[in-house]
Design a protein around this motif. Sequence first.
Motif, short mmCIF file in Angstrom:
data_model
loop_
_atom_site.label_atom_id
_atom_site.label_comp_id
_atom_site.label_asym_id
_atom_site.label_seq_id
_atom_site.Cartn_x
_atom_site.Cartn_y
_atom_site.Cartn_z
N MET A 103 0.85 -1.20 0.00
CA MET A 103 0.00 0.00 0.00
C MET A 103 0.88 1.25 0.00
N LYS A 104 0.55 2.19 -0.82
CA LYS A 104 1.35 3.41 -0.87
C LYS A 104 1.09 4.28 0.36
N PRO A 105 2.12 4.95 0.86
CA PRO A 105 1.92 5.83 2.02
C PRO A 105 1.04 7.01 1.63
N ASP A 106 0.29 7.46 2.63
CA ASP A 106 -0.61 8.59 2.40
C ASP A 106 0.22 9.88 2.43
N THR A 107 0.32 10.53 1.30
CA THR A 107 1.15 11.73 1.20
C THR A 107 0.49 12.93 1.88
N HIS A 108 -0.81 12.84 2.11
CA HIS A 108 -1.52 13.99 2.69
C HIS A 108 -1.82 13.82 4.17
N PHE A 109 -1.54 12.65 4.70
CA PHE A 109 -1.88 12.42 6.11
C PHE A 109 -0.86 11.49 6.73
N THR A 110 -0.23 11.97 7.79
CA THR A 110 0.72 11.15 8.53
C THR A 110 0.24 11.06 9.97
N TYR A 111 0.25 9.83 10.50
CA TYR A 111 -0.23 9.64 11.86
C TYR A 111 0.65 10.38 12.86
N LEU A 112 0.01 11.08 13.77
CA LEU A 112 0.71 11.56 14.95
C LEU A 112 0.91 10.36 15.89
N PRO A 113 1.84 10.42 16.85
CA PRO A 113 2.09 9.27 17.73
C PRO A 113 0.83 8.78 18.44
N GLU A 114 0.08 9.72 18.98
CA GLU A 114 -1.14 9.30 19.70
C GLU A 114 -2.18 8.74 18.74
N GLU A 115 -2.19 9.26 17.50
CA GLU A 115 -3.11 8.73 16.48
C GLU A 115 -2.69 7.32 16.08
N GLN A 116 -1.39 7.13 15.97
CA GLN A 116 -0.87 5.81 15.62
C GLN A 116 -1.23 4.80 16.71
N ASN A 117 -1.21 5.24 17.97
CA ASN A 117 -1.57 4.37 19.09
C ASN A 117 -3.03 3.95 19.01
N VAL A 118 -3.89 4.90 18.71
CA VAL A 118 -5.32 4.58 18.57
C VAL A 118 -5.54 3.63 17.41
N SER A 119 -4.80 3.89 16.30
CA SER A 119 -4.94 3.02 15.13
C SER A 119 -4.49 1.59 15.46
N ASP A 120 -3.39 1.49 16.20
CA ASP A 120 -2.91 0.15 16.56
C ASP A 120 -3.93 -0.58 17.45
N GLN A 121 -4.49 0.15 18.38
CA GLN A 121 -5.50 -0.46 19.26
C GLN A 121 -6.72 -0.92 18.46
N TYR A 122 -7.12 -0.13 17.52
CA TYR A 122 -8.28 -0.50 16.71
C TYR A 122 -7.99 -1.74 15.87
N GLN A 123 -6.78 -1.80 15.30
CA GLN A 123 -6.44 -2.94 14.46
C GLN A 123 -6.33 -4.22 15.29
N GLN A 124 -6.14 -4.09 16.61
CA GLN A 124 -6.06 -5.28 17.47
C GLN A 124 -7.44 -5.81 17.87
N LEU A 125 -8.44 -5.05 17.53
CA LEU A 125 -9.80 -5.52 17.84
C LEU A 125 -10.10 -6.78 17.04
N PRO A 126 -10.82 -7.68 17.67
CA PRO A 126 -11.22 -8.88 16.91
C PRO A 126 -12.09 -8.49 15.71
N LYS A 127 -11.87 -9.20 14.63
CA LYS A 127 -12.59 -8.87 13.39
C LYS A 127 -13.75 -9.83 13.23
N PRO A 128 -14.92 -9.31 13.22
CA PRO A 128 -16.09 -10.18 13.07
C PRO A 128 -16.07 -10.91 11.72
N ALA A 129 -16.38 -12.17 11.77
CA ALA A 129 -16.37 -12.96 10.54
C ALA A 129 -17.63 -12.72 9.73
#
Lengths: 260, 177
Positions: free
Chosen positions: A1-27
């Motif tokens: 996936m190409k990096p988003d040239t218009h949006f870069t995660y701030l550290p706290e945003e990256q933390n929230v994103s990581d937490q969200y990605q760790q959520l179980p994914k409903p089948a």
Amino acid sequence: MKPDTHFTYLPEEQNVSDQYQQLPKPAIPAALTSQVLASAKAQASEHGKRHNKAWYKHPALGVAASILVVTVLLVDFQPASIEPPEGVPTGRLPSADSLLQQAPVLQTQVRKRQLSAPREAASLPGVRSILQDAPETVVSLTESEEVIRADQIEQTAFAQQNQQDMEDLARQSNGIMASQQARVPAAALEAPAFLDTEQLDKLLAILQNRQASNTAKTAANKQLFAMLLAFRQQSDGHIPEKYVLFLSDEQRLALGTVNR
Amino acid sequence: MQDFARGDYRAFETLYRRHSGGLYRYFTRQCSQAQAEDLFQEVWSNVIQAAASYQATAKFTTWLYRIAHNKLVDNVRHLQVVERVIDAEQNSDTQHSQQQSPEQGLQQQAHRQALLSCLADLPPLQREVFLLKEEGGLQVKQIADIVAISLEAGKSRLRYAYQSLRQCLGSKLGVAQ
């Protein structure tokens, strides 16, 4: 996936994103997936049939198109249809191989030409031959100088003769004038104050005659001048212009006709 | 997609496997399970039907989520049923936490529940751009195109979404995020 040239995660945003990605994914329910895929399979079959039925995919049409393209190419690119412009030579240019094969012959021709050049130069008149011919040339130049000198002498003699003639003429005129002055009373009584036009015309005819000799012309000139001078001394009458034409400036001066 | 339009079923299978999970979660995080399944099926049905006339003017993902966004706007937001999301997530989390130790499981479950709760509390517009980013893997420019807003507005909306989630988690869990 190409990096988003218009949006870069701030550290706290990256933390929230990581937490969200760790959520179980409903089948996705299997029934739902199979239903979607079945629908897609049926549709794919329809798409395939429609695509294969396309008129431009017919095998016969492809063969016909190929034949048409080849025919057009053959007709358009016949070598005979390529006419060279007028004035352009149509012959084939010599190939590089043939030129290389002819190279020794050409070199020999050039060498022969170089060898024959001194002979042609020798055929031209050399400096030495000109120097050998120099005495003759000097002699011929000397002869020319003598001719020129003789001409000059002749011209000088002629000028002296002419001068002598003029002086003689002047003396003669003076003598005539003196004698006539001495005889004026008698002449005035004896000579009529008119021009002997008959005699003058005869003298004029001699002067106008191109075939007459210079001596005759000189004599006629002297006689004409003497008669006119005698007339002038006796009268101020008019002297016709035709008799003055053949007189010299000195003679005219003596007659007093110049500027009259 | 073009291969599928020429009758290649396997091309569609590939597309489905690649995008179905994110699209399903995109719906389930914003509406009830039943509605999410309906919308999910409708979106794929639209994709299958539109394959013949599909023009590759944009990335397939962008096209797919634009259809999903339109479906969501038309069917869900008017019904105001977003609160059902949490219940569906709680059911799946319960099954997942059974494989861990009781303490860890309780902590993680509390953490997930807090996150899902905060997600559900987000304003709908912020929640959607967040999900398009996290589930669809889209860039901000693509998100802005899908929800029909400017690039700057898309960036701003996405920043607000992350900031709101972080503050919400901090307040719910009692720790600074």
